[in-house]
Scaffold this active site. Structure first.
Site, PDB file in Angstrom:
ATOM      1  CB  THR B  90      -0.919  -0.011   1.239  1.00 51.84           C
ATOM      2  OG1 THR B  90      -1.575  -1.249   1.298  1.00 51.84           O
ATOM      3  CG2 THR B  90      -1.948   1.074   1.164  1.00 51.84           C
ATOM      4  CB  THR B 166       0.705  -3.855   6.670  1.00 52.41           C
ATOM      5  OG1 THR B 166      -0.604  -3.949   6.120  1.00 52.41           O
ATOM      6  CG2 THR B 166       1.245  -2.456   6.454  1.00 52.41           C
ATOM      7  CG  ASP B 167      -2.305  -8.555   5.061  1.00 54.83           C
ATOM      8  OD1 ASP B 167      -2.586  -7.502   5.684  1.00 54.83           O
ATOM      9  OD2 ASP B 167      -3.133  -9.211   4.403  1.00 54.83           O
ATOM     10  CE  LYS B 243      -2.237  -5.374   9.137  1.00 53.61           C
ATOM     11  NZ  LYS B 243      -2.490  -5.539   7.707  1.00 53.61           N
TER      12      LYS B 243
END
Lengths: 632, 428
Positions: B90, B166-167, B243
């Protein structure tokens, strides 16, 4: 034309009327269009499941701070309006509540488009005989003034081209989310963000200020006819697009009072006419904004000034506007001058405003200061000198804006988005945005709308029809009928009248008593329909007296139906017992007066029971007790 | 398009000017794409609408691509050199306006024009390693990533930034922590809000990551928002970060230790944890750059739950190593203990970590724990389950015999705390 330009004239009074008589809107080529924004009264917000309730800033439970950055459109362009907001990058503070969630803080993707709000919007579109868009796409409209946490407002075009009863054309209907409201502290409150809003845009078909009022009034009436829109100040906002033939299209945002709409149009025409006069005079004089006239640092001139603003400032910059003398201070709207327009532009750089020599000496700036300034700038009395005081960087940014606005004054009327000011004048907000500000909201799925679904939506009865029906069915006069039809309680009224309650009593309660209660400072929005219904049924059944209604409503905020507190129903036995007690206490009086004692004794009981019993029942009970006592 | 209108759609292409009929009126716009069986038309007002293809008539064919404006940003050769390795995600994404999907882009010029202020901090080189969604990440890409970072540092980069979805960013950060010994900061960064929105966290995260790449600790870190506010980023140790939220800006949290430091925004002041003397020592004596890429991919991570059948374990019988995320102090059912014992005695390295994420595994308190130890299951301490998995892959590729068991119990790159941070619990 009357002179409305004298310096310092505080001309709110009568100026509008005067000008109304003198201008021929047809000849000027006035064109106006409206954008009506009405909040919908759905249970949940448009893209999350939070309730659509308003909160006080003091109820806020959390806050967060953010910056916003203009983004490029798909063609690599940055929207002009957005770019201007970026000139002064600010940190925004948002207030959250126990009625807002992560969607409002831009910490979670949006939920699907709220079907209830969508249904209301489609119903309204159907009322105007609009053409419904078969597949609705939610877009992001770039807005980076901080009022939206994401930096954009979600909006979807749902219908195009319809008309009002008078033939005025409705161009588009969009379903949008409302933005944050600014609190007095400057923070943005998240309670309003995401409340569904319907935007109804008319064609530029309005030709007089009065027509603007009438069109808005009719649209408002149709919206309220649905019974599914929010009511009260701030729940409907009108934007007006105004232009005259030689002027330009200007959008004035945020007119909250319908009554001021005509005045806004009037004053915008006035502004454009007077600005065009100024332009013509500038051209006649041979005025010029040349690149050679750069801002000059004149901080030293004001180091001992009596003007606190100038004395305390980091730097003071001056700009010479050749042959602008007298015109910068000329009034173009009540309390607004060309100088005010320049000041609005300058404020985009974060400065507080500007001084111009047309208004000096004043504000602690002396005659001597002014002449020193003119001689430093090599200016003569035909010129105008503009001063800005702030950090050097901000001053220079502001001066660039002022030069820009001065050049526009030579051209004519700039296309602008303006904000409504109390009284009907307006201030510059930003350039008119272009299509570059729209891009798809990728987190929301499209919604398909079938013809079957649209035809299945029932059309509400128009308030005008409803009012006529009330006159006929209940014999109310025209004024009462209209008030009742337009009241948020009209559906409740009909339900109760149908259930056999006295229409007169119900009508008086929902339009008369409620108004009185509201005047006493009670927030009637917090008195539920269920509570009102329970009171009126209790009166109908005789368990409480109608005299108790005002008291109950006054204390009715957040009450459950049937919760009448101390005003509870009194059963017949208790009532009779008390009547007999009172009769025996005053037996001499009763013997003396006979049945004539009933009325005074009734007064005693009524006072005791404070309206919890109907007078008729008290009368019966006292009569029985007196009769009994007289027989003994 | 599968339906009868398909013959019509062939004639329509993105950019064509079309008129479409809605109800009894006709509108003009630009054809964008096809979505859910409808033609998407962009009207002059900027709004998109969807209409049936049959109701669209092409008025004018679109010719050629419209030139995309790229604003060249000049690089300052006097500034230190930072390399940006992109794997997608992203942080460098933009919207594909044809499909409406968010896609990643990566050109150094694009990043510099997207993130104002970046060009004043360093001069940048960029390497596009891959352009994948982070859920499609694989061990082989970790290896390419480590190799690329190694090459860049060798070539003189004074800091490396890796942009990442980010996952799975925490997995990659852990992998590089084991694969690379680095004398300069290697900073992972991503964003939780796509770059096409004015509220994106990409600008602040990127600027803070660059500051960390220039002045942060010489190890693998993750730099992301410290809270929902745009006021500072936290510098997380690559082997202690996770996360912890699906969508919030501050999704990344250091688990069971405080972050290594913070970078404030917008002034970009870096502050490192003062008690971290180890860190300072590490920065003083520059670590020698080295790379060891090998990974044993036949390792698994299994989440135990009440009533879980041993069949679950049987699926892993040919694996070399297994991480069990057990309950509480590190427990699983008696049945599982027995089966794990069998697997362990056949040579599989089995490590117990906790679903609690916070706190250490201790298999000496309850019988089940003692039974697990007895059958050869290793206590994973306070290692995060994902970090333990990555470590196991690396250890099994770099040691043999009894060594892996010993290495799994040892702290190699600060992935495992000897002492638990008392003061940290609940203190931001």
């Amino acid at each position: 034309m009357k002179k409305g330009h004298e310096k310092g004239r505080d001309a709110d009074d009568a100026l509008g009327d005067a000008f109304d008589e003198e201008f021929n809107y047809g000849a000027l080529g006035l064109k106006a269009g409206l954008e009506i924004h009405q909040q919908l009264n759905s249970k949940q917000k448009l893209f999350c499941h939070c309730p659509t309730v308003f909160r006080e800033a003091s109820e806020s439970t959390h806050s967060c701070t953010r910056y916003l950055q203009a983004t490029r459109s798909e063609l690599g362009e940055v929207d002009k309006a957005a770019l201007e907001e970026m000139m002064n990058v600010r940190e925004f503070t948002y207030l959250g509540y126990d009625t807002t969630c992560l969607v409002e803080t831009d910490e979670e993707p949006p939920a699907p488009l709220n079907p209830e709000a969508f249904e209301i919007a489609l119903t309204i579109a159907k009322m105007f005989q609009m053409n419904i868009i078969p597949q609705v796409h939610t877009m992001r409209k770039l807005v980076i003034d901080g009022s939206n946490t994401g930096g954009f407002q979600r909006t979807a075009l749902i219908a195009v081209l319809g008309q009002l009863s008078g033939g005025e054309v409705i161009e588009t209907i969009c379903l949008e989310e409302d933005a944050c409201q600014r609190t007095p502290s400057g923070a943005f409150s998240l309670d309003r963000l995401g409340i569904p809003l319907i935007e109804i845009a008319t064609a530029p078909c309005i030709r007089t200020p009065e027509e603007a009022y009438h069109v808005a009034a009719e649209i408002g009436m149709c919206l309220r006819s649905t019974g599914r829109v929010k009511r009260g100040l701030g729940t409907i906002r009108q934007d007006v697009n105004v232009s005259i033939a030689k002027g330009a299209r200007v959008e004035i945002k945020g007119v909250q009072e319908l009554a001021l709409l005509s005045e806004v149009v009037r004053r915008e025409v006035m502004r454009q006419v007077y600005l065009l006069e100024i332009r013509d005079e500038l051209r006649d004089r041979g005025a010029l904004v040349s690149d050679e006239d750069t801002p000059v640092d004149v901080t030293d001139l004001f180091s001992q000034s009596k003007s606190k603003v100038l004395k305390k400032a980091d730097t003071v910059f001056a700009l010479r506007l050749r042959k602008f003398g007298g015109l910068v201070g000329r009034e173009i709207q009540p309390s607004r001058r060309l100088g005010s327009e320049m000041s609005d532009y300058a404020k985009k750089c974060g400065v507080g405003g500007l001084f111009h020599s047309d208004e000096l000496p004043a504000y602690g700036v002396t005659e001597e200061d002014v002449s020193a300034l003119f001689s430093r700038m090599g200016a003569d009395p035909t010129d105008c000198i503009v001063l800005v005081a702030d950090t050097k960087e901000r001053c220079l940014c502001a001066m660039k804006q002022i030069v820009h606005r001065a050049r526009l004054a030579l051209e004519g009327i700039p296309k602008e988005t303006r904000k409504f000011l109390d009284g009907g004048s307006s201030a510059y907000m930003r350039p008119l945005p272009g299509a570059a500000r729209m891009y798809p909201e990728t987190d929301v799925l499209t919604v398909d709308v079938s013809d079957e679904y649209v035809s299945s939506l029932p059309l509400p009865e128009l308030l005008t029809d409803r009012s006529a029906r009330y006159q006929k069915e209940f014999g109310f006069d025209d004024q009462v009928s209209r008030k009742l039809a337009d009241s948020p309680y009209s559906l409740l009224f009909e339900e109760l009248a149908q259930a056999g309650l006295k229409p007169e009593l119900v009508m008086r309660t929902v339009i008369g008593t409620m108004k009185e209660v509201e005047r006493k400072g009670v927030n009637t929005a917090r008195i539920s329909d269920g509570y009102i219904r329970s009171i009126l049924f209790a009166v109908h059944e005789g368990t409480i007296a109608k005299e108790a209604i005002p008291d109950l409503l006054e204390n009715g905020m957040d009450k459950q139906p049937g919760d009448f507190g101390s005003v509870s129903s009194v059963d017949a036995d208790t009532l009779l017992m008390r009547a007999e007690e009172i009769v025996s206490e005053r037996i001499a009086f009763v013997k003396e007066r006979g049945m004539g004692s009933v009325a005074p004794l009734m007064g005693v009981i009524m006072k005791e029971m404070r309206g919890s019993v109907d007078g008729k029942r008290v009368n019966e009970a006292v009569s029985i007790a007196v009769e009994k006592a007289l027989k003994e | 398009m599968q339906d009868s209108t398909s013959s019509n759609t062939i004639d329509i292409a993105s950019g064509d000017i079309v008129t479409c009929t809605i109800g009894n009126i006709s509108l003009c716009g630009v054809y964008v794409t096809e979505r859910n069986g409808m033609a998407v038309i962009k009207l002059d007002s900027g709004y998109n609408i969807g209409v049936s293809h049959q109701n669209c008539i092409v008025q004018e064919k679109h010719h050629g691509e419209s030139a995309k404006v790229i604003h060249e940003v000049e690089q300052n050769p006097l500034l230190p050199c930072v390399s940006i390795i992109s794997t997608g995600g992203t942080v460098a994404s933009s919207v594909d306006y044809r499909t409406g999907a968010v896609t990643s882009k990566f050109e150094v010029q694009e990043i510099l024009s997207l993130i104002p202020g970046l060009a004043k901090m360093a001069q940048f080189r960029s390497i596009q390693l891959s352009n994948i969604l982070s859920e499609n990440m694989a061990v082989s890409i970790w290896q390419e990533m480590a190799q690329a970072a190694y090459d860049e540092i060798q070539a003189g980069a004074q800091g490396v930034i890796i942009t990442h979805g980010t996952d799975t960013m925490a997995y990659s950060a852990a992998a590089l922590s084991f694969m690379l010994k680095t004398p300069v900061p290697i900073v992972f960064v991503g964003s939780q809000r796509s770059a096409d929105r004015p509220s994106s966290d990409n600008i602040m995260n990127m600027l803070c990551a660059t500051k960390t790449a220039l002045e942060g600790p010489s190890e693998v870190t993750v730099v992301m928002h410290a809270s929902t506010n745009d006021d500072r980023c936290a510098i997380h140790r690559g082997v202690r970060v996770r996360k912890m939220h699906t969508s919030c800006r501050d999704a990344f949290q250091s688990i069971d230790i405080p972050p290594l430091g913070y970078v404030s925004y917008p002034d970009l002041e870096i502050s490192l944890r003062s008690e971290n003397t180890d860190l300072e020592a590490k920065n003083d004596a520059k670590t020698e750059l080295s790379l060891s890429l090998a990974m044993e991919e036949r390792c698994g991570l299994v989440y135990y739950y009440p009533g879980a059948s041993v069949d679950v374990l049987d699926a892993y019988q040919h694996y070399k190593g297994l991480i069990i995320a057990g309950t509480g102090l590190g427990h699983c059912s008696t049945e599982w203990v027995r089966r794990l014992g069998e697997m362990s005695s056949s040579g599989m390295v089995i490590v117990m970590v906790s679903q609690c994420l916070n706190g250490k595994v201790c298999n000496r308190v309850y019988d089940t724990g003692r039974d697990l130890l007895a059958v050869g299951v290793i206590e994973g301490g306070d290692m995060l389950p994902e970090v333990a998995l990555v470590k196991l892959m690396w250890v099994l590729a770099h040691a043999s015999g009894d060594e892996p068991r010993a290495m799994m119990q040892k702290d190699l790159v600060h992935e495992k705390n000897e002492s638990s941070f008392v003061a940290w619990r609940g203190v931001p």
